[in-house]
Design a protein around this motif. Structure first.
Motif, PDB file in Angstrom:
ATOM      1  N   GLU A   1      81.188  28.327 113.714  1.00 20.26           N
ATOM      2  CA  GLU A   1      81.341  28.574 112.292  1.00 20.26           C
ATOM      3  C   GLU A   1      82.018  27.375 111.632  1.00 20.26           C
ATOM      4  N   ASP A   2      81.439  26.894 110.551  1.00 19.97           N
ATOM      5  CA  ASP A   2      82.009  25.774 109.803  1.00 19.97           C
ATOM      6  C   ASP A   2      83.212  26.276 109.013  1.00 19.97           C
ATOM      7  N   ARG A   3      84.406  25.845 109.427  1.00 20.85           N
ATOM      8  CA  ARG A   3      85.644  26.252 108.762  1.00 20.85           C
ATOM      9  C   ARG A   3      86.391  25.038 108.210  1.00 20.85           C
ATOM     10  N   THR A   4      85.620  24.034 107.822  1.00 18.72           N
ATOM     11  CA  THR A   4      86.199  22.792 107.315  1.00 18.72           C
ATOM     12  C   THR A   4      87.087  23.040 106.102  1.00 18.72           C
TER      13      THR A   4
ATOM     14  N   THR B   1      77.463  11.908 112.835  1.00 15.93           N
ATOM     15  CA  THR B   1      78.613  12.218 113.688  1.00 15.93           C
ATOM     16  C   THR B   1      79.030  10.997 114.489  1.00 15.93           C
TER      17      THR B   1
ATOM     18  N   GLY C   1      88.228  19.083 104.477  1.00 13.44           N
ATOM     19  CA  GLY C   1      87.016  18.575 103.866  1.00 13.44           C
ATOM     20  C   GLY C   1      87.221  17.542 102.786  1.00 13.44           C
TER      21      GLY C   1
ATOM     22  N   THR D   1      83.713  17.530 109.574  1.00 15.11           N
ATOM     23  CA  THR D   1      83.332  18.920 109.803  1.00 15.11           C
ATOM     24  C   THR D   1      84.153  19.527 110.929  1.00 15.11           C
TER      25      THR D   1
ATOM     26  N   HIS E   1      84.215  22.930 113.337  1.00 18.85           N
ATOM     27  CA  HIS E   1      83.519  24.121 113.810  1.00 18.85           C
ATOM     28  C   HIS E   1      84.438  24.941 114.716  1.00 18.85           C
TER      29      HIS E   1
ATOM     30  N   ASP F   1      87.188  24.323 120.115  1.00 14.32           N
ATOM     31  CA  ASP F   1      86.618  24.093 118.794  1.00 14.32           C
ATOM     32  C   ASP F   1      86.354  22.601 118.649  1.00 14.32           C
TER      33      ASP F   1
ATOM     34  N   ASN G   1      76.310  21.109 109.699  1.00 12.35           N
ATOM     35  CA  ASN G   1      77.452  21.755 109.054  1.00 12.35           C
ATOM     36  C   ASN G   1      77.036  23.107 108.473  1.00 12.35           C
ATOM     37  N   GLY G   2      77.970  23.784 107.824  1.00 12.91           N
ATOM     38  CA  GLY G   2      77.709  25.122 107.332  1.00 12.91           C
ATOM     39  C   GLY G   2      76.642  25.189 106.260  1.00 12.91           C
TER      40      GLY G   2
END
Length: 533
Positions: free
Chosen positions: A331-334, A294, A340, A321, A323, A309, A286-287
């Motif tokens: 890019e982690d955009r959770t 997982t 999140g 998560t 991505h 994605d 993750n970020g």
């Protein structure tokens, strides 16, 4: 000026509240069926082998135009095949014995693909011990050809996926293996948050995954090392095969438990070899750089870039998560998409992006349930039985919503998604660990969807529809992603009100590009691949 940030904060807060006011519950009805509950060991899991439950396979085994169901079982009950006999309402009939399916062992997951190219899809079942390949005899019966095919891997198989990895016209096979386990020498109990729980996976030895090349004569060979897919052993739980970087070649994303994930990019120009680029592209963790557990993998083009994605589900006291694929940099955009915080008390498994409310964008469903029978909110910040997490796409975020099914809690593990009753929308099948199989019929009212049926090298295809406002909507007909489960279904598109499709681009599974200018708005749109050898 000092008051400005406060005013803006209030406006943002009001905007979120206003969005939530306009969200209506997803409309689903649970259909009563005669599908037998699954079995996976003791009701209260005693060993790690009992934790993951069993998977589902959704496919049209008899090519009659509707989706049938394969239910995996472990221990005391055989795997079962159910034929879809829906007529108005969803219904299934057990045809296990009639179709010669005789599989009674500790089975875990299933992958679906047409192995011999006869137009009928076959089944690969992962097990503790020898995996099994069942060949579909034109919908009349199934035959176990595991030994002669050479695919009876003896380890603890979890998920698996088919894909034409060498681009030679037939389907190869990726098999996830979890860890070394012996029933006679099970691991000792361990401590989790001060509570005594079953042991593993920490402290146990992970296994290496295995990759088989389809030779084309009914046999497979192990090419794990030859194709440079020999990553270090990991606790592998899930895999998805699709074209991730848009070059027309099939790539592989592997989800691991408590270890870095793998992203194998196909280096086809150099022969059939793969490079694991997970670490340098951000797909490994993750970020925050944390490796996660997982389980589920869902694929969608959430940001409209045309690239796939990845959303992954994880253990409790962690977040799921999300991505974004930004030119093969993940890019982690959770947090940005609101995915999140709501998942911290949940332990997620299968998941999927689908337009459940038919409003023109893809929503998200996650099924949940804890692995430890001892789990409570007081001891582990997470209950053993947990609700499904329904998320509606609203603008640039996902908002938690209810469904008409209520707020019941379950020990869910696997789910598959597809149009079970032929009305165009996406229905859901969910199964608990050692529990009932639930059929959820979608009752949404909205614009009728467009289903694209591909005839040709369909597995691994990328589909992109350009709308009249220039928006591009993407779908992938990929293999894998469902936790220990597979769904071979036609891609479904829904369009916002007053938007219309103008162009369909198909990158077939062999990298051939086809452009269609005259696109249906709804119904079933059948496309035959040109120049198919």
């Amino acid at each position: 000026m000092k008051c400005l940030p406060i005013i803006l904060l209030c406006l943002v807060g009001c905007e979120v509240v206003d969005e939530q006011k306009h969200i209506t519950p997803f409309a689903f009805t649970e259909i009563e069926t005669s599908i037998v509950p699954t079995v996976c060991g003791n009701d209260d899991s005693k060993q790690i082998i009992e934790v993951n439950g069993t998977g589902l396979g959704l496919f049209d085994y008899d090519n009659d135009g509707d989706l049938d169901l394969f239910v995996v079982n472990a221990s005391d009950q055989p795997c079962r095949l159910y034929e879809n006999i829906s007529n108005g309402s969803i219904a299934f009939q057990d045809v296990t014995k009639e179709k010669g399916v005789d599989l009674n062992r500790w089975a875990n997951g299933v992958a679906i693909g047409d192995v011999n190219g006869d137009g009928y899809e076959d089944l690969y079942v992962t097990c503790l011990g020898s995996n099994v390949l069942l060949i579909n005899n034109e919908g009349k019966s199934f035959t176990d050809i595991t030994k002669q095919a050479g695919v009876g891997d003896q380890h603890w198989g979890t998920s698996a996926a088919f894909g034409d990895l060498d681009n030679d016209g037939d389907l190869d096979l990726y098999v996830c293996n979890y860890l070394e386990f012996s029933v006679q020498n099970s691991p000792p109990r361990a401590k989790y948050k001060g509570v005594s729980v079953l042991g593993g996976p920490h402290g146990l030895n992970p296994e290496k995954d295995i990759v088989y090349e389809n030779v084309g004569d009914g046999t497979f060979v192990d090419v794990t090392d030859q194709w440079r897919l020999n990553a270090p052993p990991a606790f592998s739980l899930n895999v998805v095969i699709l074209d991730i970087n848009g070059d027309g070649l099939q790539d592989i994303y592997v989800g691991n438990d408590s270890m870095a994930n793998n992203l194998f990019i196909n280096q086809g120009s150099k022969g059939t070899t793969f490079d694991d680029v997970a670490l340098q592209t951000g797909a490994a963790a993750n970020g925050d750089g944390s490796m996660q557990a997982t389980m589920g993998i869902a694929v969608a083009d959430v940001d409209g870039s045309g690239s796939p994605d990845f959303f992954t589900t994880n253990f409790s006291s962690d977040t799921n998560t999300f991505h974004i694929n930004n030119g093969l940099y993940f890019e982690d955009r959770t947090k940005l998409y609101g995915l999140g915080l709501l998942s911290r008390t949940l332990l997620g498994w299968s998941c999927g992006f689908h337009d459940f409310d038919l409003d023109g964008d893809e929503d998200l469903l996650v099924v949940n349930g804890h692995v430890y029978p001892e789990a409570t909110a007081a001891t582990m910040d997470s209950e053993r039985e947990q609700p499904m997490l329904w998320m509606s796409r609203v603008g640039d975020r996902f908002i938690k919503v209810n469904s008409t099914l209520g707020t019941k809690v379950y020990r869910d593990r696997a789910a598959v998604f597809g149009d079970l009753d032929g009305d165009g929308d996406t229905d859901v099948i969910v199964v608990e660990r050692s529990g009932p199989v639930r059929i959820l019929q979608n009752d949404a009212v909205g614009r009728k969807p467009l289903t694209v049926h591909l005839e040709g090298r369909a597995m691994g295809a990328t589909l992109k529809i350009t709308l009249d406002d220039g928006t591009v909507v993407s779908r992938w007909k990929h293999s894998g992603g469902g936790f220990q489960s597979s769904a071979s279904v036609d891609p479904i598109f829904t369009f916002p009100l007053n938007r219309y499709p103008e162009k369909l681009e198909i990158m077939w599974g062999n990298g051939e590009l086809q452009v269609i200018e005259d696109v249906q708005i709804s119904g079933v749109f059948t496309i035959i691949q040109p120049n198919l050898n």
